[in-house]
Design a protein around this motif. Structure first.
Motif, PDB file in Angstrom:
ATOM      1  N   UNK A   1       0.695  -1.068   0.038  1.00 19.02           N
ATOM      2  CA  UNK A   1       0.113   0.125  -0.060  1.00 19.02           C
ATOM      3  C   UNK A   1       0.840   1.188  -0.090  1.00 19.02           C
ATOM      4  N   UNK A   2       1.850   1.327   0.588  1.00 20.08           N
ATOM      5  CA  UNK A   2       2.653   2.419   0.791  1.00 20.08           C
ATOM      6  C   UNK A   2       3.357   2.627  -0.639  1.00 20.08           C
ATOM      7  N   UNK A   3       3.893   1.520  -1.352  1.00 14.85           N
ATOM      8  CA  UNK A   3       4.347   1.608  -2.565  1.00 14.85           C
ATOM      9  C   UNK A   3       3.430   2.158  -3.815  1.00 14.85           C
ATOM     10  N   UNK A   4       1.948   1.645  -3.613  1.00 14.79           N
ATOM     11  CA  UNK A   4       0.994   2.090  -4.451  1.00 14.79           C
ATOM     12  C   UNK A   4       0.798   3.363  -4.407  1.00 14.79           C
TER      13      UNK A   4
ATOM     14  N   UNK B   1       9.607   5.672 -10.833  1.00 17.58           N
ATOM     15  CA  UNK B   1       8.798   4.657 -10.462  1.00 17.58           C
ATOM     16  C   UNK B   1       9.611   3.443 -10.471  1.00 17.58           C
ATOM     17  N   UNK B   2      10.120   3.213 -11.352  1.00 18.95           N
ATOM     18  CA  UNK B   2      11.215   1.837 -11.420  1.00 18.95           C
ATOM     19  C   UNK B   2      12.050   1.702 -10.451  1.00 18.95           C
TER      20      UNK B   2
ATOM     21  N   UNK C   1      11.744  -3.409  -3.447  1.00 15.91           N
ATOM     22  CA  UNK C   1      11.641  -4.830  -3.615  1.00 15.91           C
ATOM     23  C   UNK C   1      10.107  -5.357  -4.039  1.00 15.91           C
ATOM     24  N   UNK C   2       9.443  -4.290  -4.566  1.00 16.06           N
ATOM     25  CA  UNK C   2       8.063  -4.518  -4.822  1.00 16.06           C
ATOM     26  C   UNK C   2       7.854  -4.691  -6.323  1.00 16.06           C
ATOM     27  N   UNK C   3       6.684  -5.175  -6.854  1.00 10.83           N
ATOM     28  CA  UNK C   3       6.571  -5.114  -8.389  1.00 10.83           C
ATOM     29  C   UNK C   3       5.179  -4.382  -8.337  1.00 10.83           C
ATOM     30  N   UNK C   4       4.759  -3.931  -9.591  1.00 11.46           N
ATOM     31  CA  UNK C   4       3.332  -3.434  -9.993  1.00 11.46           C
ATOM     32  C   UNK C   4       2.078  -4.442  -9.647  1.00 11.46           C
ATOM     33  N   UNK C   5       2.343  -5.823  -9.780  1.00  4.52           N
ATOM     34  CA  UNK C   5       1.353  -6.694  -9.562  1.00  4.52           C
ATOM     35  C   UNK C   5       1.073  -6.710  -8.039  1.00  4.52           C
TER      36      UNK C   5
END
Length: 289
Positions: free
Chosen positions: A209-212, A271-272, A279-283
């Motif tokens: 949620x933080x990354x999103x 963003x990348x 260590x997160x991904x868009x999915x």
């Protein structure tokens, strides 16, 4: 076979409006803008293909300095929105009752009921030299003469944080709401204090949620136009102002299109990098939220 055909037709009809929306309003306009961006005007109504518009960006310091400045201030706004939005999201998701949660969400949504222009003018009424803040400080005897709080980076940052903080809160609430309270209780039972539980349990769980939220807030902030222009004036240049100037003032659509793609490439690169560092991904972040 009949049932399979019906399911396929239903699936096609379900996704057809979305596919048309993506194709007509996103893919085709971007292809057209890219086509314009690689054209060079060599004579009236005479064009050649080339990368001159992109080269002009890198050879003119004011352009890439403005882009870097826009990116750094957008990152600052994202960090501030996270620091302010995380406690609010945690309270809504884990502490507030059902009725209180709805009321708090409504309070967060109220600013979105009016346009960006109205919200920006609201800040102008508060921060201008004869505005509410300056007049209140004079009435309290804290200052002797009116102070202009507008047309600086601080005013732009406040206005942007106020505009985008909801887009940080919503994915955080969605993520934290799925966390079992027993995980937090176990952290305290094992001898952890508040900061330890926050660092070792809550933040790792809320990381998608933080990354999103950070992705959405950063992209919205970097692409903002009205708030930086109205609250920052000439003292706070934003890269979207450069794009507007190329399109509208100079009527140089070729450079404006190139600048637009450079802004898209720059924000996508940030963003990348953020996804790689976290260590997160868009999915697991945006798609999940």
């Amino acid at each position: 076979m009949m049932q399979k055909d019906i399911k396929r037709l239903s699936l096609f009809l379900l996704f057809a409006p979305f596919a048309l929306w993506i194709a007509l309003l996103i893919i085709l306009p971007h292809l057209g803008m890219f086509y314009i961006s690689v054209r060079e005007k060599v004579a009236p109504r005479v064009y050649e293909f080339g990368l001159e518009n992109y080269i002009n960006f890198f050879t003119e310091p004011i352009y890439w300095n403005t882009l870097i400045r826009t990116g750094s201030m957008s990152l600052l706004v994202t960090v501030l929105a996270l620091l302010l939005g995380f406690p609010i999201a945690y309270y809504i998701a884990k502490i507030a009752g059902n009725r209180t949660r709805g009321a708090l969400f409504l309070m967060c949504l109220i600013p979105l009921w009016v346009s960006d222009l109205i919200r920006a003018f609201g800040w102008i009424l508060l921060l201008r030299e004869t505005g509410v803040v300056s007049s209140s400080l004079q009435w309290a005897g804290l200052i002797n003469t009116p102070i202009e709080f507008l047309y600086n980076d601080a005013a732009v940052i406040m206005g942007l944080v106020y505009t985008v903080i909801l887009f940080m809160i919503v994915p955080l609430v969605s993520t934290l709401d799925g966390m079992d309270n027993s995980m937090i209780e176990a952290g305290y039972n094992l001898g952890g204090n508040g900061p330890t539980v926050l660092r070792r349990i809550i933040i790792p769980y809320a990381m998608p949620g933080i990354v999103a939220g950070c992705i959405v807030v950063f992209m919205l902030t970097a692409g903002s136009y009205l708030t930086p222009i109205l609250l920052g004036g000439k003292n706070s240049s934003w890269f979207t102002e450069q794009i507007y100037d190329q399109f509208i003032t100079r009527y140089n659509w070729e450079s404006g299109a190139a600048f637009g793609f450079l802004l898209l490439a720059f924000t996508s690169l940030v963003v990348w990098a953020g996804l790689k560092l976290s260590g997160q991904t868009l999915n697991s972040t945006v798609a999940k939220s």
